[in-house]
Design a protein around this motif. Structure first.
Motif, PDB file in Angstrom:
ATOM      1  N   GLY A 144      12.159  -4.755  -7.669  1.00  0.00           N
ATOM      2  CA  GLY A 144      10.934  -5.679  -7.666  1.00  0.00           C
ATOM      3  C   GLY A 144       9.882  -5.337  -6.701  1.00  0.00           C
ATOM      4  N   LYS A 145       9.795  -3.835  -6.272  1.00  0.00           N
ATOM      5  CA  LYS A 145       8.642  -3.611  -5.558  1.00  0.00           C
ATOM      6  C   LYS A 145       7.400  -3.136  -6.224  1.00  0.00           C
ATOM      7  N   ILE A 146       6.408  -3.269  -5.709  1.00  0.00           N
ATOM      8  CA  ILE A 146       5.045  -3.146  -6.440  1.00  0.00           C
ATOM      9  C   ILE A 146       4.722  -1.715  -5.961  1.00  0.00           C
ATOM     10  N   VAL A 147       3.929  -0.699  -6.983  1.00  0.00           N
ATOM     11  CA  VAL A 147       3.743   0.272  -6.648  1.00  0.00           C
ATOM     12  C   VAL A 147       2.306   0.625  -6.960  1.00  0.00           C
ATOM     13  N   GLU A 148       1.432   0.944  -6.183  1.00  0.00           N
ATOM     14  CA  GLU A 148       0.042   1.421  -6.382  1.00  0.00           C
ATOM     15  C   GLU A 148      -0.275   2.917  -5.995  1.00  0.00           C
ATOM     16  N   LEU A 149      -0.712   3.405  -7.105  1.00  0.00           N
ATOM     17  CA  LEU A 149      -1.037   4.874  -6.807  1.00  0.00           C
ATOM     18  C   LEU A 149      -2.750   4.979  -6.553  1.00  0.00           C
ATOM     19  N   VAL A 150      -2.987   5.564  -5.326  1.00  0.00           N
ATOM     20  CA  VAL A 150      -4.457   5.788  -5.013  1.00  0.00           C
ATOM     21  C   VAL A 150      -4.821   7.261  -5.369  1.00  0.00           C
ATOM     22  N   VAL A 151      -5.728   7.686  -6.182  1.00  0.00           N
ATOM     23  CA  VAL A 151      -6.193   8.835  -6.517  1.00  0.00           C
ATOM     24  C   VAL A 151      -7.776   9.027  -6.182  1.00  0.00           C
ATOM     25  N   ALA A 152      -8.408  10.217  -5.991  1.00  0.00           N
ATOM     26  CA  ALA A 152      -9.731  10.352  -6.004  1.00  0.00           C
ATOM     27  C   ALA A 152     -10.148  10.292  -7.466  1.00  0.00           C
ATOM     28  N   LYS A 153     -11.316   9.663  -7.402  1.00  0.00           N
ATOM     29  CA  LYS A 153     -12.103   9.472  -8.790  1.00  0.00           C
ATOM     30  C   LYS A 153     -12.296  10.874  -9.708  1.00  0.00           C
ATOM     31  N   GLY A 154     -11.630  10.876 -10.728  1.00  0.00           N
ATOM     32  CA  GLY A 154     -11.635  12.001 -11.667  1.00  0.00           C
ATOM     33  C   GLY A 154     -10.570  12.842 -11.445  1.00  0.00           C
ATOM     34  N   GLN A 155      -9.612  12.679 -10.441  1.00  0.00           N
ATOM     35  CA  GLN A 155      -8.321  13.272 -10.250  1.00  0.00           C
ATOM     36  C   GLN A 155      -7.434  13.103 -11.349  1.00  0.00           C
ATOM     37  N   VAL A 164       4.175   4.465 -15.175  1.00  0.00           N
ATOM     38  CA  VAL A 164       5.378   3.782 -14.079  1.00  0.00           C
ATOM     39  C   VAL A 164       4.728   3.008 -13.125  1.00  0.00           C
ATOM     40  N   ALA A 165       3.461   3.301 -12.593  1.00  0.00           N
ATOM     41  CA  ALA A 165       3.013   2.623 -11.651  1.00  0.00           C
ATOM     42  C   ALA A 165       2.528   1.305 -11.914  1.00  0.00           C
ATOM     43  N   ASP A 166       2.454   0.211 -10.979  1.00  0.00           N
ATOM     44  CA  ASP A 166       1.743  -1.188 -11.339  1.00  0.00           C
ATOM     45  C   ASP A 166       0.336  -1.022 -11.738  1.00  0.00           C
ATOM     46  N   SER A 167      -0.185  -0.293 -10.731  1.00  0.00           N
ATOM     47  CA  SER A 167      -1.643  -0.154 -11.001  1.00  0.00           C
ATOM     48  C   SER A 167      -2.340   1.244 -10.183  1.00  0.00           C
ATOM     49  N   ILE A 168      -3.348   1.633 -10.819  1.00  0.00           N
ATOM     50  CA  ILE A 168      -3.852   2.942 -10.314  1.00  0.00           C
ATOM     51  C   ILE A 168      -5.114   2.478  -9.562  1.00  0.00           C
ATOM     52  N   ILE A 169      -5.592   2.918  -8.260  1.00  0.00           N
ATOM     53  CA  ILE A 169      -6.931   2.670  -7.688  1.00  0.00           C
ATOM     54  C   ILE A 169      -7.498   4.042  -7.506  1.00  0.00           C
ATOM     55  N   GLU A 170      -8.624   4.016  -8.163  1.00  0.00           N
ATOM     56  CA  GLU A 170      -9.455   5.257  -7.941  1.00  0.00           C
ATOM     57  C   GLU A 170     -10.333   5.036  -6.831  1.00  0.00           C
ATOM     58  N   ILE A 171     -10.349   5.813  -5.645  1.00  0.00           N
ATOM     59  CA  ILE A 171     -11.133   5.773  -4.860  1.00  0.00           C
ATOM     60  C   ILE A 171     -12.478   6.806  -5.056  1.00  0.00           C
ATOM     61  N   GLU A 172     -13.620   5.928  -4.615  1.00  0.00           N
ATOM     62  CA  GLU A 172     -14.987   6.619  -4.985  1.00  0.00           C
ATOM     63  C   GLU A 172     -15.287   7.409  -3.672  1.00  0.00           C
ATOM     64  N   LYS A 173     -16.419   8.242  -4.145  1.00  0.00           N
ATOM     65  CA  LYS A 173     -16.838   9.123  -3.125  1.00  0.00           C
ATOM     66  C   LYS A 173     -17.422   8.359  -1.847  1.00  0.00           C
ATOM     67  N   SER A 174     -17.968   7.158  -2.186  1.00  0.00           N
ATOM     68  CA  SER A 174     -18.488   6.351  -1.002  1.00  0.00           C
ATOM     69  C   SER A 174     -17.290   5.837  -0.137  1.00  0.00           C
ATOM     70  N   ASP A 175     -16.074   5.697  -0.895  1.00  0.00           N
ATOM     71  CA  ASP A 175     -14.830   5.192   0.110  1.00  0.00           C
ATOM     72  C   ASP A 175     -14.539   6.414   1.055  1.00  0.00           C
ATOM     73  N   LEU A 176     -14.569   7.631   0.547  1.00  0.00           N
ATOM     74  CA  LEU A 176     -14.314   8.763   1.450  1.00  0.00           C
ATOM     75  C   LEU A 176     -15.561   8.887   2.614  1.00  0.00           C
ATOM     76  N   THR A 177     -16.781   8.955   2.247  1.00  0.00           N
ATOM     77  CA  THR A 177     -17.902   9.213   2.940  1.00  0.00           C
ATOM     78  C   THR A 177     -18.018   8.259   4.192  1.00  0.00           C
ATOM     79  N   SER A 178     -17.446   6.943   3.737  1.00  0.00           N
ATOM     80  CA  SER A 178     -17.499   5.950   4.795  1.00  0.00           C
ATOM     81  C   SER A 178     -16.558   6.163   5.946  1.00  0.00           C
ATOM     82  N   CYS A 179     -15.654   6.795   5.692  1.00  0.00           N
ATOM     83  CA  CYS A 179     -14.701   7.053   6.702  1.00  0.00           C
ATOM     84  C   CYS A 179     -14.830   8.717   7.139  1.00  0.00           C
ATOM     85  N   TRP A 180     -15.833   9.200   6.888  1.00  0.00           N
ATOM     86  CA  TRP A 180     -16.082  10.684   7.540  1.00  0.00           C
ATOM     87  C   TRP A 180     -16.099  10.705   8.874  1.00  0.00           C
TER      88      TRP A 180
END
Length: 191
Positions: A144-155, A164-180
Motif C-alpha cells: 500500500g505504499k505510494i511511490v513517486e519518481l522524481v526525474v530531471a526534465k527530459g531524463q 510501476v510508479a504511482d507518479s512521475i514528477i519532472e523537475i524543471e530547470k527553474s526548480d534546480l536553479t532556485s536551489c543553486w
C-alpha cells in the motif's frame, strides 16, 4: 497528513541535473528536497536519505548533508574501475578504465524496503530513473505504499519503471536553479 521520505540516488540524480543544466550542478540539496516535498501541500517530509560513494571528492557534500536536519547520508557505495576492452588496465591511467558506481542501488533499495515494512512512511519519493528499483518498488506497492519518481526534465526513463510508479514528477530547470548554491550562471557548454 501524508508521511513522506525522500530517497536520493546521488550519482543518478547528479548526472540527470548536469545534463539538464549543461554544467555540474551546485545544488543546496536541503532546499531541493523542500521544493520537491512541497509540490504536495498535504505532505510532511519525515526524512531524506542520500546515497553516494565513499571517495574524497564526495566528502564535502557528505559532511554538509550530515549537518542538515532530517538527512541521513549513506556513503557505503564504492567506485569500481573496469578495464576497457582492448586496453591494458593501468590504475593510474584513466584512459584504460571506466569508473562504475557499486552498492548505492542496493543500499537505497534496502532502506526503501525496511522503511515500508516498518510503516515508517506513506509515500516514497525516489530521485532516480534507475531501472534497478523496479523490484523494490513493486514490493512496497504491494503493501500500500505510494511511490513517486522524481526525474530531471527530459531524463530518459524506461516504460517498465514508469509503469510501476504511482507518479512521475519532472523537475524543471527553474526548480534546480532556485536551489543553486551561490549565483547561477546560464551554461553555454555541453558535456
Amino acid at each position: 497528513m501524508e508521511r513522506a521520505m525522500i530517497f536520493v540516488d546521488g550519482n543518478n540524480f547528479y548526472h540527470a541535473a548536469k545534463n539538464l543544466l549543461r554544467q555540474p550542478p551546485k545544488l543546496d540539496m536541503s532546499k531541493l528536497v523542500k521544493v520537491i516535498s512541497q509540490k504536495d501541500p498535504n505532505r510532511f517530509l519525515l526524512r531524506t536519505y542520500y546515497y553516494t560513494v565513499d571517495e574524497p571528492a564526495q566528502q564535502g557534500l557528505v559532511s554538509y548533508l550530515r549537518s542538515q536536519p532530517r538527512f541521513i547520508v549513506n556513503n557505503n557505495g564504492y567506485i569500481k574501475k573496469k578495464s576497457i576492452p582492448g586496453k591494458i588496465f593501468d590504475e593510474n591511467d584513466p584512459s584504460t578504465y571506466v569508473k562504475q558506481e557499486k552498492g548505492t542501488d542496493v543500499n537505497l533499495a534496502t532502506d526503501l524496503l525496511i522503511g515500508a515494512y516498518m510503516n515508517s512512511y506513506d509515500t516514497a519519493i525516489i530521485l532516480s530513473a534507475d531501472g534497478d528499483y523496479i523490484g523494490p518498488i513493486k514490493e512496497i506497492r504491494k503493501i500500500g505504499k505510494i511511490v513517486e519518481l522524481v526525474v530531471a526534465k527530459g531524463q530518459p526513463i524506461s516504460k517498465k519503471l514508469s509503469d510501476v510508479a504511482d507518479s512521475i514528477i519532472e523537475i524543471e530547470k527553474s526548480d534546480l536553479t532556485s536551489c543553486w548554491n551561490g549565483t547561477y550562471n546560464e551554461a553555454t557548454i555541453t558535456t
